[in-house]
Design an enzyme around this catalytic site. Structure first.
Site, PDB file in Angstrom:
ATOM      1  N   ARG A   1     -25.554  -3.129   9.329  1.00  0.00           N
ATOM      2  CA  ARG A   1     -26.597  -3.226  10.354  1.00  0.00           C
ATOM      3  C   ARG A   1     -26.058  -3.743  11.693  1.00  0.00           C
ATOM      4  NH1 ARG A   1     -28.434  -0.327   7.092  1.00  0.00           N
ATOM      5  NH2 ARG A   1     -30.568  -0.234   6.337  1.00  0.00           N
ATOM      6  N   LEU A   2     -24.767  -3.704  11.894  1.00  0.00           N
ATOM      7  CA  LEU A   2     -24.181  -4.087  13.184  1.00  0.00           C
ATOM      8  C   LEU A   2     -24.066  -2.829  14.051  1.00  0.00           C
ATOM      9  CD1 LEU A   2     -21.452  -6.646  12.067  1.00  0.00           C
ATOM     10  CD2 LEU A   2     -23.701  -7.106  13.064  1.00  0.00           C
TER      11      LEU A   2
END
Length: 211
Positions: A189-190
C-alpha cells in the site's frame, strides 16, 4: 470470505518524478495510449462527479471524446442532472481507473460548454440511432415505462428520419484542469502518487503525495 478480506497487492509498475512529463495532459496521453495498447475494455470510460444546488455530490460513468492542451471533452444532455448541476457549480472531478494496469488518474477543474460548431460537428459524426436517441430522451426525467420510451424513440425516428439535427439541449463540455493526480499501485500500500497543480501563471507544479 467477507468483503473486508478482499485485497490485492500491487506490483506491476512504479512511478517517479523522473518518469512523468512536465505537462499532465501529455502524461495523461501517454498513460491513455498504454491503456489502449493493453486492450483494457472501455479505457475511455471515466467517472464524472458534479455538485448540485444542495451541495451534495453525484457521479456517473461517461466516455471521454477528446483530450488536448485545452482540456478533457465529453458530450451529453445539458438538461440532465449533471448538466443542471454544472450550470450551478461549473466545476467537476474526473476519475479514470485502469485496474489491469493498477493505475488511476484524478482530474479536477473548471467546466465550460463547447462552441456550438464543435458540438454540431461531433453530433453529426455519431451513429444515426445515437443521434435519434439524443433527440428522443429527456435525460434524467421520469418516464412511465420502457414502452413509453420506445414510443418516444419511434416518434422521433418518424419525424426526423435519416436527418436528425442536434437539439439545443445537447452538446459538449470541456474540463479545463487545475489539479491532476497520477496514482500507480505499489506493494504494501505504499502507492506512488504524483500531483500536478496549475499555478497562477499557468505553469504546473509537481509534487509527490504520501499514499
Amino acid at each position: 470470505m467477507s468483503i473486508a478480506d478482499l485485497r490485492k497487492d500491487y506490483s506491476r509498475a512504479s512511478l517517479t518524478e523522473a518518469d512523468v512529463d512536465p505537462d499532465p495532459v501529455r502524461q495523461f496521453s501517454v498513460w491513455f495510449r498504454q491503456a489502449l495498447d493493453a486492450g483494457i475494455p472501455e479505457a475511455n470510460a471515466m467517472s464524472v462527479a458534479t455538485v448540485g444546488a444542495d451541495n451534495r455530490p453525484s457521479s456517473r460513468i461517461l466516455l471521454i471524446k477528446d483530450v488536448d492542451a485545452d482540456g478533457f471533452t465529453w458530450f451529453t444532455n445539458y438538461a440532465s442532472r449533471k448538466g443542471r448541476e454544472l450550470a450551478i457549480h461549473p466545476h467537476a472531478a474526473l476519475l479514470f481507473h485502469w485496474v489491469e494496469l493498477e493505475r488511476q488518474v484524478r482530474i479536477e477543474g473548471r467546466v465550460e460548454k463547447l462552441p456550438d460548431a464543435q458540438s454540431d460537428a461531433y453530433f453529426q459524426s455519431r451513429p444515426l440511432k445515437s443521434r435519434l436517441g439524443a433527440l428522443a430522451s429527456a435525460q434524467s426525467e421520469p418516464i412511465a415505462s420502457r414502452d413509453a420510451l420506445e414510443r418516444q424513440y419511434a416518434d422521433t425516428e418518424a419525424e426526423y428520419g435519416d436527418h436528425p439535427v442536434r437539439p439545443s439541449h445537447w452538446g459538449g463540455y470541456r474540463l479545463v484542469p487545475d489539479r491532476v493526480e497520477f496514482w500507480q499501485g505499489r506493494p504494501s500500500r505504499l502507492h506512488d502518487r504524483i500531483l500536478y497543480t496549475r499555478q497562477e501563471d499557468g505553469a504546473w507544479r509537481r509534487e509527490r503525495l504520501q499514499p
